[in-house]
Scaffold this motif. Sequence first.
Motif, mmCIF file in Angstrom:
data_model
loop_
_atom_site.group_PDB
_atom_site.id
_atom_site.type_symbol
_atom_site.label_atom_id
_atom_site.label_comp_id
_atom_site.label_asym_id
_atom_site.label_seq_id
_atom_site.Cartn_x
_atom_site.Cartn_y
_atom_site.Cartn_z
ATOM 1 N N ILE A 1 -31.071 -53.641 -13.096
ATOM 2 C CA ILE A 1 -29.758 -53.494 -13.721
ATOM 3 C C ILE A 1 -28.703 -54.163 -12.854
ATOM 4 O O ILE A 1 -28.691 -53.991 -11.634
ATOM 5 C CB ILE A 1 -29.391 -51.999 -13.867
ATOM 6 C CG1 ILE A 1 -30.461 -51.244 -14.669
ATOM 7 C CG2 ILE A 1 -28.015 -51.824 -14.500
ATOM 8 C CD1 ILE A 1 -30.421 -49.739 -14.445
ATOM 9 N N TYR B 1 -36.713 -50.849 -14.457
ATOM 10 C CA TYR B 1 -35.677 -51.647 -15.105
ATOM 11 C C TYR B 1 -34.641 -52.093 -14.075
ATOM 12 O O TYR B 1 -34.028 -51.258 -13.399
ATOM 13 C CB TYR B 1 -35.017 -50.837 -16.230
ATOM 14 C CG TYR B 1 -36.042 -50.310 -17.198
ATOM 15 C CD1 TYR B 1 -36.462 -51.068 -18.285
ATOM 16 C CD2 TYR B 1 -36.653 -49.078 -16.975
ATOM 17 C CE1 TYR B 1 -37.450 -50.606 -19.143
ATOM 18 C CE2 TYR B 1 -37.652 -48.601 -17.822
ATOM 19 C CZ TYR B 1 -38.046 -49.381 -18.907
ATOM 20 O OH TYR B 1 -39.041 -48.923 -19.745
ATOM 21 N N VAL C 1 -31.045 -49.425 -21.006
ATOM 22 C CA VAL C 1 -32.422 -49.094 -20.646
ATOM 23 C C VAL C 1 -33.105 -48.335 -21.785
ATOM 24 O O VAL C 1 -34.264 -48.617 -22.132
ATOM 25 C CB VAL C 1 -32.471 -48.267 -19.344
ATOM 26 C CG1 VAL C 1 -33.870 -47.681 -19.127
ATOM 27 C CG2 VAL C 1 -32.074 -49.147 -18.160
ATOM 28 N N VAL D 1 -29.702 -56.076 -18.084
ATOM 29 C CA VAL D 1 -30.727 -55.063 -17.843
ATOM 30 C C VAL D 1 -32.040 -55.622 -18.356
ATOM 31 O O VAL D 1 -32.112 -56.126 -19.475
ATOM 32 C CB VAL D 1 -30.396 -53.736 -18.558
ATOM 33 C CG1 VAL D 1 -31.502 -52.713 -18.336
ATOM 34 C CG2 VAL D 1 -29.060 -53.184 -18.067
ATOM 35 N N ASP E 1 -36.499 -55.238 -18.309
ATOM 36 C CA ASP E 1 -37.773 -54.620 -17.932
ATOM 37 C C ASP E 1 -38.401 -55.550 -16.910
ATOM 38 O O ASP E 1 -38.874 -56.632 -17.244
ATOM 39 C CB ASP E 1 -38.645 -54.486 -19.180
ATOM 40 C CG ASP E 1 -40.006 -53.864 -18.887
ATOM 41 O OD1 ASP E 1 -40.424 -53.846 -17.712
ATOM 42 O OD2 ASP E 1 -40.662 -53.412 -19.844
ATOM 43 N N ARG F 1 -27.680 -46.894 -18.770
ATOM 44 C CA ARG F 1 -28.690 -46.053 -19.414
ATOM 45 C C ARG F 1 -28.833 -46.409 -20.896
ATOM 46 O O ARG F 1 -29.950 -46.420 -21.432
ATOM 47 C CB ARG F 1 -28.323 -44.582 -19.269
ATOM 48 C CG ARG F 1 -29.369 -43.669 -19.920
ATOM 49 C CD ARG F 1 -29.079 -42.208 -19.725
ATOM 50 N NE ARG F 1 -30.050 -41.383 -20.417
ATOM 51 C CZ ARG F 1 -30.020 -40.055 -20.436
ATOM 52 N NH1 ARG F 1 -29.059 -39.405 -19.786
ATOM 53 N NH2 ARG F 1 -30.926 -39.369 -21.087
#
Length: 302
Positions: free
Chosen positions: A268, A266, A296, A20, A22, A293
């Motif tokens: 994933i 983000y 993130v 994951v 940014d 999640r």
Amino acid sequence: MRERIEGIFADVGLTASLHVVDLDAVDLNADGSVDAGREVAVRADEQVVIASIFKVVLVLEFARQVVAGQLDPTERVLVTADDRLGGWGLAGCTDDAEVSLRDLAYFAMSVTDNTAADLLLRRVGPDLLPMLAVELGLTRTHLREGPRGLVESMLADVGARTEAEFARIFPTLPAERVWAMRVFDPSRTTSSTARDITRLLTLIWRDEAGPAEACAMVRAWMAQQIFWTRLAAGFPPGVRVSGKTGTLPGLHMEAGVAEYPDGGRYAIAVFARSDQLAPRRIEVDLALGHAARTAVEALRGT
């Protein structure tokens, strides 16, 4: 964080790789490195089977050819009984159907339609997908076969002549025979890494995987995926989640992007393997969303 995510997977009997990132923190013009603290990685460089997630590369190449004027998205395709492969969408049609190339792309992404993807692959040109992977710097992504090749290898590996025969034989096989099939071996089928797949998504979301119009087309199709129990189930209302699933017996995977109202984006990728060969396990799907999640939120500091 790694231990926490590993625990989420272990609770439902999974071994998984996850990446994951940014996507606005990735330096794609250099070595693909990510700013410190802007990624969560769990076995992110492990080679894994990607199954239907290859369709993201397929529709990206289709969109690029459309924008370049090489393909007409409204071109009609007649889908006959000989074209149908197992799975969702056109495979379930009783009669011949006529659809556009653009709708084949839509079906391939929204309901992971294998028949649509196979027909689109023929029109796009299968030899171009490995070249696109190289162009995008997906150094660990190996695109060896499309949906028809995958189905044919599965039939051959169990000694079945038809999909109906496969459905009868497969449940009787011992687990060791199943795991020995080519579709479960990253060295013998289409494969990649979680890190490569988030790079692909990052390029698409940043309009760097081709013309901006082509990237926008792929994003729009991914946003229409109907399967909500994996990544999308892990995020609260207001977060836009676009994704693409991949599934084989015992393999559960999804790649996508979560976009927050504050502008945070983000990328994933989650690839999970279970000792249970059942393709549908809601607790596994939800674990993928939960892990995504969790990662993130760690990046967001929440």
